[in-house]
Write a protein that holds these residues in place. Sequence first.
Motif, PDB file in Angstrom:
ATOM      1  N   ARG A  99     -35.817  -1.245  32.987  1.00 55.91           N
ATOM      2  CA  ARG A  99     -36.383  -0.630  31.782  1.00 55.91           C
ATOM      3  C   ARG A  99     -37.402   0.452  32.143  1.00 55.91           C
ATOM      4  O   ARG A  99     -37.406   1.543  31.541  1.00 55.91           O
ATOM      5  CB  ARG A  99     -37.039  -1.725  30.934  1.00 55.91           C
ATOM      6  N   GLN A 100     -38.249   0.197  33.143  1.00 53.67           N
ATOM      7  CA  GLN A 100     -39.259   1.180  33.535  1.00 53.67           C
ATOM      8  C   GLN A 100     -38.614   2.436  34.129  1.00 53.67           C
ATOM      9  O   GLN A 100     -39.027   3.557  33.830  1.00 53.67           O
ATOM     10  CB  GLN A 100     -40.207   0.545  34.544  1.00 53.67           C
ATOM     11  N   VAL A 101     -37.593   2.251  34.962  1.00 55.65           N
ATOM     12  CA  VAL A 101     -36.919   3.400  35.580  1.00 55.65           C
ATOM     13  C   VAL A 101     -36.236   4.256  34.517  1.00 55.65           C
ATOM     14  O   VAL A 101     -36.327   5.499  34.534  1.00 55.65           O
ATOM     15  CB  VAL A 101     -35.900   2.908  36.630  1.00 55.65           C
ATOM     16  N   ILE A 102     -35.573   3.632  33.558  1.00 56.28           N
ATOM     17  CA  ILE A 102     -34.875   4.384  32.513  1.00 56.28           C
ATOM     18  C   ILE A 102     -35.855   5.150  31.641  1.00 56.28           C
ATOM     19  O   ILE A 102     -35.621   6.318  31.298  1.00 56.28           O
ATOM     20  CB  ILE A 102     -34.021   3.418  31.673  1.00 56.28           C
ATOM     21  N   ILE A 103     -36.964   4.537  31.284  1.00 54.31           N
ATOM     22  CA  ILE A 103     -37.959   5.219  30.441  1.00 54.31           C
ATOM     23  C   ILE A 103     -38.547   6.428  31.167  1.00 54.31           C
ATOM     24  O   ILE A 103     -38.738   7.506  30.574  1.00 54.31           O
ATOM     25  CB  ILE A 103     -39.056   4.224  30.029  1.00 54.31           C
ATOM     26  N   VAL A 104     -38.834   6.292  32.464  1.00 60.25           N
ATOM     27  CA  VAL A 104     -39.403   7.407  33.229  1.00 60.25           C
ATOM     28  C   VAL A 104     -38.407   8.561  33.327  1.00 60.25           C
ATOM     29  O   VAL A 104     -38.765   9.736  33.136  1.00 60.25           O
ATOM     30  CB  VAL A 104     -39.836   6.914  34.624  1.00 60.25           C
ATOM     31  N   PHE A 105     -37.150   8.277  33.622  1.00 61.87           N
ATOM     32  CA  PHE A 105     -36.150   9.347  33.728  1.00 61.87           C
ATOM     33  C   PHE A 105     -35.867   9.975  32.361  1.00 61.87           C
ATOM     34  O   PHE A 105     -35.580  11.173  32.277  1.00 61.87           O
ATOM     35  CB  PHE A 105     -34.869   8.807  34.353  1.00 61.87           C
ATOM     36  N   HIS A 106     -35.945   9.199  31.303  1.00 62.25           N
ATOM     37  CA  HIS A 106     -35.794   9.763  29.955  1.00 62.25           C
ATOM     38  C   HIS A 106     -36.925  10.746  29.656  1.00 62.25           C
ATOM     39  O   HIS A 106     -36.687  11.841  29.122  1.00 62.25           O
ATOM     40  CB  HIS A 106     -35.786   8.620  28.943  1.00 62.25           C
ATOM     41  N   ARG A 107     -38.133  10.391  30.029  1.00 59.53           N
ATOM     42  CA  ARG A 107     -39.269  11.282  29.781  1.00 59.53           C
ATOM     43  C   ARG A 107     -39.169  12.543  30.644  1.00 59.53           C
ATOM     44  O   ARG A 107     -39.444  13.644  30.161  1.00 59.53           O
ATOM     45  CB  ARG A 107     -40.571  10.531  30.077  1.00 59.53           C
ATOM     46  N   MET A 108     -38.774  12.391  31.898  1.00 56.71           N
ATOM     47  CA  MET A 108     -38.648  13.566  32.768  1.00 56.71           C
ATOM     48  C   MET A 108     -37.581  14.527  32.258  1.00 56.71           C
ATOM     49  O   MET A 108     -37.751  15.753  32.299  1.00 56.71           O
ATOM     50  CB  MET A 108     -38.319  13.118  34.193  1.00 56.71           C
ATOM     51  N   GLU A 109     -36.470  13.988  31.780  1.00 59.19           N
ATOM     52  CA  GLU A 109     -35.405  14.857  31.270  1.00 59.19           C
ATOM     53  C   GLU A 109     -35.856  15.618  30.034  1.00 59.19           C
ATOM     54  O   GLU A 109     -35.563  16.819  29.888  1.00 59.19           O
ATOM     55  CB  GLU A 109     -34.172  14.011  30.956  1.00 59.19           C
ATOM     56  N   CYS A 110     -36.555  14.940  29.138  1.00 57.97           N
ATOM     57  CA  CYS A 110     -37.058  15.626  27.943  1.00 57.97           C
ATOM     58  C   CYS A 110     -38.047  16.735  28.308  1.00 57.97           C
ATOM     59  O   CYS A 110     -38.045  17.812  27.698  1.00 57.97           O
ATOM     60  CB  CYS A 110     -37.722  14.619  27.002  1.00 57.97           C
ATOM     61  N   ARG A 111     -38.871  16.498  29.312  1.00 56.15           N
ATOM     62  CA  ARG A 111     -39.871  17.492  29.697  1.00 56.15           C
ATOM     63  C   ARG A 111     -39.241  18.644  30.480  1.00 56.15           C
ATOM     64  O   ARG A 111     -39.611  19.811  30.293  1.00 56.15           O
ATOM     65  CB  ARG A 111     -40.960  16.828  30.528  1.00 56.15           C
ATOM     66  N   ARG A 112     -38.282  18.343  31.340  1.00 56.81           N
ATOM     67  CA  ARG A 112     -37.683  19.396  32.166  1.00 56.81           C
ATOM     68  C   ARG A 112     -36.774  20.310  31.357  1.00 56.81           C
ATOM     69  O   ARG A 112     -36.684  21.511  31.630  1.00 56.81           O
ATOM     70  CB  ARG A 112     -36.886  18.778  33.317  1.00 56.81           C
ATOM     71  N   GLU A 113     -36.072  19.756  30.365  1.00 55.30           N
ATOM     72  CA  GLU A 113     -35.111  20.539  29.592  1.00 55.30           C
ATOM     73  C   GLU A 113     -35.647  20.954  28.230  1.00 55.30           C
ATOM     74  O   GLU A 113     -34.864  21.331  27.343  1.00 55.30           O
ATOM     75  CB  GLU A 113     -33.823  19.739  29.442  1.00 55.30           C
ATOM     76  N   ASN A 114     -36.965  20.844  28.028  1.00 55.93           N
ATOM     77  CA  ASN A 114     -37.634  21.300  26.799  1.00 55.93           C
ATOM     78  C   ASN A 114     -37.042  20.643  25.553  1.00 55.93           C
ATOM     79  O   ASN A 114     -36.798  21.291  24.529  1.00 55.93           O
ATOM     80  CB  ASN A 114     -37.554  22.828  26.682  1.00 55.93           C
ATOM     81  N   LEU A 115     -36.816  19.343  25.644  1.00 58.17           N
ATOM     82  CA  LEU A 115     -36.317  18.575  24.510  1.00 58.17           C
ATOM     83  C   LEU A 115     -37.483  17.875  23.813  1.00 58.17           C
ATOM     84  O   LEU A 115     -38.511  17.628  24.438  1.00 58.17           O
ATOM     85  CB  LEU A 115     -35.293  17.539  24.986  1.00 58.17           C
ATOM     86  N   PRO A 116     -37.338  17.543  22.540  1.00 57.37           N
ATOM     87  CA  PRO A 116     -38.434  16.831  21.855  1.00 57.37           C
ATOM     88  C   PRO A 116     -38.644  15.447  22.455  1.00 57.37           C
ATOM     89  O   PRO A 116     -37.692  14.733  22.773  1.00 57.37           O
ATOM     90  CB  PRO A 116     -37.955  16.748  20.397  1.00 57.37           C
ATOM     91  N   MET A 117     -39.905  15.075  22.608  1.00 60.11           N
ATOM     92  CA  MET A 117     -40.251  13.771  23.170  1.00 60.11           C
ATOM     93  C   MET A 117     -39.964  12.681  22.138  1.00 60.11           C
ATOM     94  O   MET A 117     -40.723  12.484  21.193  1.00 60.11           O
ATOM     95  CB  MET A 117     -41.730  13.745  23.579  1.00 60.11           C
ATOM     96  N   GLU A 118     -38.848  12.015  22.306  1.00 57.72           N
ATOM     97  CA  GLU A 118     -38.450  10.963  21.387  1.00 57.72           C
ATOM     98  C   GLU A 118     -38.658   9.599  22.031  1.00 57.72           C
ATOM     99  O   GLU A 118     -38.564   9.444  23.249  1.00 57.72           O
ATOM    100  CB  GLU A 118     -36.984  11.133  20.983  1.00 57.72           C
ATOM    101  N   PHE A 119     -38.905   8.629  21.168  1.00 54.94           N
ATOM    102  CA  PHE A 119     -39.084   7.253  21.631  1.00 54.94           C
ATOM    103  C   PHE A 119     -37.722   6.638  21.920  1.00 54.94           C
ATOM    104  O   PHE A 119     -36.802   6.705  21.095  1.00 54.94           O
ATOM    105  CB  PHE A 119     -39.819   6.440  20.568  1.00 54.94           C
TER     106      PHE A 119
END
Length: 444
Positions: A99-119
């Motif tokens: 769960r921790q690894v998936i949440i971190v990679f989800h946040r990195m992808e949103c930040r790197r590709e300029n996507l909205p930070m979604e929960f």
Amino acid sequence: MIYTAIDNFYLSDEQLENSPSRKDGIDKATETTLRIYGCDLIQESGILLKLPQAVMATGQVLFHRFYCKKSFARFNVKKVAASCVWLASKLEESPRKARQVIIVFHRMECRRENLPMEFLDLSSKKFAELKVELSRTERHILKEMGFVCHVEHPHKFISNYLMTLDTPSELRQEAWNLANDSLRTTLCVRFKSEVVACGVVYAAARRFQVPLPENPPWWRAFDAEKSGIDEVCRVLAHLYNLPKAQYISICKDGEFSFSNKSSDSQSQAIPKENPQATSPTNNDATVTKSAVATVTVESGGSKGAILKVALDKLKESRKSDDELKTSGGEAREEPILRPKTEQRTEASGDRSKDRERDRDRDRDRERERDRMKGQDRDRGRELDREREQEEAERDRDKSKDRGHRSKDRGYPEKSRHHSSRDRNYHSSLYSSREKDRHRHHSYS
């Protein structure tokens, strides 16, 4: 065929040139960019997960080894990088949850590709799919490694080499940084850790202009060759001249994403495909604009001709609309597309309602459990009381039985207690009678 053993996972330049990615048509520059991008993901995710540097280094080595046997066109970079971090954390005894690894990679992808930070909802279908893909890719990595995941890093040799060479202290941090940067390249699958350590020490010494002993050559004491040291320095120099690595989508199995950008892109594409839900006035305006454009192109731009053609077009369009209305072919009303903010608020409201329902259910379950526990306690108390009553009745019955048995035998309880006194009395009577007899015989 590349065979894996504990200390011989090293490839030649020819094997690297004929990698599986090259066989799938991926050029050298693209492969290098994707390798650097995957290692950047591993390094950044390790920092966010607060992992030690040994975990990040092990993850990057496993990443390079895996793509020496598999192609970038078959396995997505993001998915493999996340699985390498997860596996390396367990190998280096600093485990993190999936769960921790998936949440971190989800946040990195949103930040790197300029996507909205979604929960990322942990109870959603998307999270379940990501968790399954993470464990599946980890099994693929272990299978390709032959479950041999031993990694030896150059970091542990750097301090010993610098202490032996008696170099200044600022050289140690520079060599350590170069060793971390070397993990973004294929040096870890081409040379042993001793050679890479000698190369980063030599590059750090050259940068700080610190002389090293050459007579005899210092690298021979550390089981290295001058050609390997030069190659390490060349690869590091080439790495620093490259631009920042960006993600390139070349996977043939479809686009993989930790975020919900695929669904967002589909929702954004819906209004483009259905432009019919417009008012008649808008249709008229579009007709006039198209008519004006065609006339200006065909007839050099006379105003009278433009107006006539526009009016004719308007009349024709109105006639066609009237015919459609009379024939009963009413236009279908399409659902109004709501903005994303309203959809998100509704989704969040539904989630909060679901959470409240779950909480109410949990409360009801706890109340039911407490009620059942209270009933069990009352039953236990009643059983204890019944047992005590039964034991008291048994004691009474036993005492009654003892009294009846003593009466049947003819020995009351008092006689038992005074039996010795009676015996003494009878014995005294017997002795007096005998004395009287003796007296009588003597007189006679």
